[in-house]
Design a protein around this motif. Sequence first.
Motif, short mmCIF file in Angstrom:
data_model
loop_
_atom_site.label_atom_id
_atom_site.label_comp_id
_atom_site.label_asym_id
_atom_site.label_seq_id
_atom_site.Cartn_x
_atom_site.Cartn_y
_atom_site.Cartn_z
N VAL A 562 4.53 -32.94 3.82
CA VAL A 562 4.04 -33.09 5.20
C VAL A 562 3.54 -34.52 5.40
CG1 VAL A 562 3.51 -30.71 5.82
CG2 VAL A 562 1.91 -31.96 4.41
N GLY A 601 7.02 -30.85 7.11
CA GLY A 601 6.42 -30.98 8.44
C GLY A 601 6.13 -32.43 8.75
N LEU A 640 7.63 -27.12 9.46
CA LEU A 640 6.31 -26.79 10.01
C LEU A 640 6.13 -27.52 11.34
CD1 LEU A 640 4.23 -27.04 6.71
CD2 LEU A 640 4.99 -24.95 7.87
N TYR A 643 2.87 -30.43 13.06
CA TYR A 643 1.94 -30.63 11.93
C TYR A 643 0.74 -31.45 12.38
CZ TYR A 643 0.00 -31.80 7.43
OH TYR A 643 -0.87 -31.94 6.37
N LEU A 647 -3.19 -27.27 10.94
CA LEU A 647 -2.15 -26.72 10.07
C LEU A 647 -2.34 -27.21 8.64
CD1 LEU A 647 0.30 -24.92 10.01
CD2 LEU A 647 1.69 -26.82 10.85
N ALA A 648 -2.74 -28.47 8.50
CA ALA A 648 -2.99 -29.02 7.16
C ALA A 648 -4.06 -28.22 6.43
CB ALA A 648 -3.42 -30.49 7.27
#
Length: 834
Positions: A562, A601, A640, A643, A647-648
């Motif tokens: 991500v 993501g 994802l 992001y 979300l992290a």
Amino acid sequence: MSKPLSDHDRKKQISVRGLAGVENVTELKQSFNRHLHFTLVKDRNVATKRDYYFALANTVREHLIGRWIRTQQYYYEKDPKRVYYISLEFYMGRTLQNTMVNLALENACDEAMYQVTHTHYTKMCDIEMGSRSKKACFLDSMASLGLAAYGYGIRYEFGIFNQKIVNGWQVEEADDWLRFGNPWEKARPEYMRPVHFYGRTEHHPDGVKWVDTQVVLALPYDTPVPGYRNNVVNTMRLWSAKAPCEFNLKDFNVGGYIQAVLDRNLAENISRVLYPNDNFFEGKELRLKQEYFVVSATLQDIIRRFKVSKFGSREIARTDFSKLPDKVAIQLNDTHPAMAIPELMRVLVDEEKLSWEKAWDVCVRTCAYTNHTVLPEALERWPVDLFAHLLPRHLEIVYEINRRHLENVAAKFPGDSDRLRRMSLIEESGQKRINMAHLCIVGSHAVNGVAQIHSDILKATIFKDFYEMEPHKFQNKTNGITPRRWLVMCNPGLAEVIAERIGEDFIRDLDQLQTLRNYLNDEGFIRDIAKVKQENKLKFAVHLEEHYKVKINPNSMFDIQVKRIHEYKRQLLNCLHIITYYNRIKKEPNKHWTPRTVMIGGKAAPGYHTAKMIIRLITAIGEVINNDPVVGDRLKVIFLENYRVTLAERAIPAADLSEQISTAGTEASGTGNMKFMLNGALTIGTMDGANVEMAEEAGEDNFFIFGMRVDDVDALEKKGYHAQEYYNRLPELKQAIDQIAGGFFSPKQPELFKEIVNMLMHHDRFKVFADYEDYIKCQEKVNELYKNPKEWTKMVINNIAGCGKFSSDRTITQYAREIWGVEPTLEKLPAPDV
């Protein structure tokens, strides 16, 4: 080996989330009900979750206000040197839970909210909009270390866009994060400042005047930044652009009033939207306006505070500006605030009437510059014509800085005309442009990179001439993250397991995690670490199934990459591994394969076509693999969407494997890599950015290192990189590329990914194929280790134990001592009376 704390001792000693005493809970319930009733004018029959969030936010804010006022009073009385951190990307976003952690209110708030609303406070936190940048980590650490520090930036009406994936493509939506208001900020119209643009300069015997300018007002909004349980609350001040109230009377009389009012929008556009910082320079006039706007307003504020401080008011005639560097440190975060240098010179020379030599000495000793990239396309170079139009006086100042600078260069390196050309602030080839990085280096007393390898590259390559000229200026300050947000808040289960063994002081002193190595062979600790990870994975699997309608095997390896979508971050290398693994499973479906759920993501800058195509490729690969019955749950691929930090905070605690696979020498540092490491993920990565130091701290045996080093990349560049050679030599690579090119992943549009293949084969600056073979072999080692949960978890413990260096507290302590000339203090301020 020391024994874990008993349950009784644990309750006494561990308060990672704060205490939930009866008095605390009762007081919070009363305050919550008061705000719901009197602030929001609601009762519980009609209140929404958002109302609950605002009532709780105002309740928690009450606990900040007294500390905030007391802190500012303390700074006025003690008059310490103040640090001003200027960034164009302060965007704090979700503040509620972070504030509760730092004030030790989490448990009490949770209990109070459950009693009042039958809802856990985390549901209310989810209402809060916004995202968070690494600069926010720095502000957290500055407050936690008791530094008199201020963050200055722009109060963007719209933050970085919200990302939607529609038919596999990224679609941008406006991030209207202020739509429902922001309970944390306080407008300060009494400190509004005028910022000037355009106009012309007049040279008089008594100095230079900048006249006939257009004025935009900068309205400050203050947000409190609490330290960790030390009663210190610092300030982040963000400026909002407002048009002045005056209208041209002539226009008014001829009916132009309505248009004059409508034209106010042009001024207020300055703080309308955040340009996504994607390592690509956009030379737009609005962006330069933003950069000067924040710098001008901030410097006016700094000088006002300097003049009214106890130190300043002691001066009899007027403030002695030669003392400014003793009381003020200005940190330029990247080149975006570079205009601080010519603006400070303008203020000191034109307004305060200092000689050029004295003003320059003050400027250099006050300012310091942090570089964040070595990519040439990311370095700011502003056209001289635009400068002349927008900021004519500043252009004159930049030219004078350059003239004197080149005289110094010529004196030190006589006869070296090439060096003079390379080191000039003004690039003459083609369109005349001002190199803002050069301006920052010349006008600062310290220049730093953000990881050791990055700082070394700066000295050896793009700033080599400047390093040879003034080596004493160059430093390294490896980035860090705040353990309050990135462990205690987002992974409380892991924080508790660690605190049970070593107490909770590691939250202030992350180096204490080293003592976890004493528990490497402790079966109970190994089991607890693995259990927390599995619980996080189960929660995240539920979230993924709910949002992506893909059923996830929670026992599969959660393999996550991500970050911003960019060619140098090499999401394409990850794609090639996914396809290779898929092809292997298809070839031998009965073999025992290590199950994987690969998640990628990140956002692509709206104008970055290749990055958007990379997203489309990832989603197309997922569409094929996720619907292949032969593969089943042994391999899933999820992009994802949107992001962001919320979300992290779910994904990072659930990750088993962290992908940090940029081409060596291209990533300045990274901080996502540190967040994954602290939360118990293992890293597969190149020796790039902070990965190098992370491998040193954890031990290279506990890292999955692959690929070329910086010297290898340089050697390949000199020799010539020919992707075709790898394509012809490696059958699995050829198969994957042929599948992408032939429409295997886009059967309805067989030509869809031809340009990605063409780029990889003929124009790949980041040499994806050169690292493919080693990357695949390294991924095989990952698969093998994952089959041995105990050994995997031991490696995880070694990684967590090596995270101490990557606390932003350590980073800020080094900035403070080695650049700003101030000493951090862990002294706790007295709690306010009210």
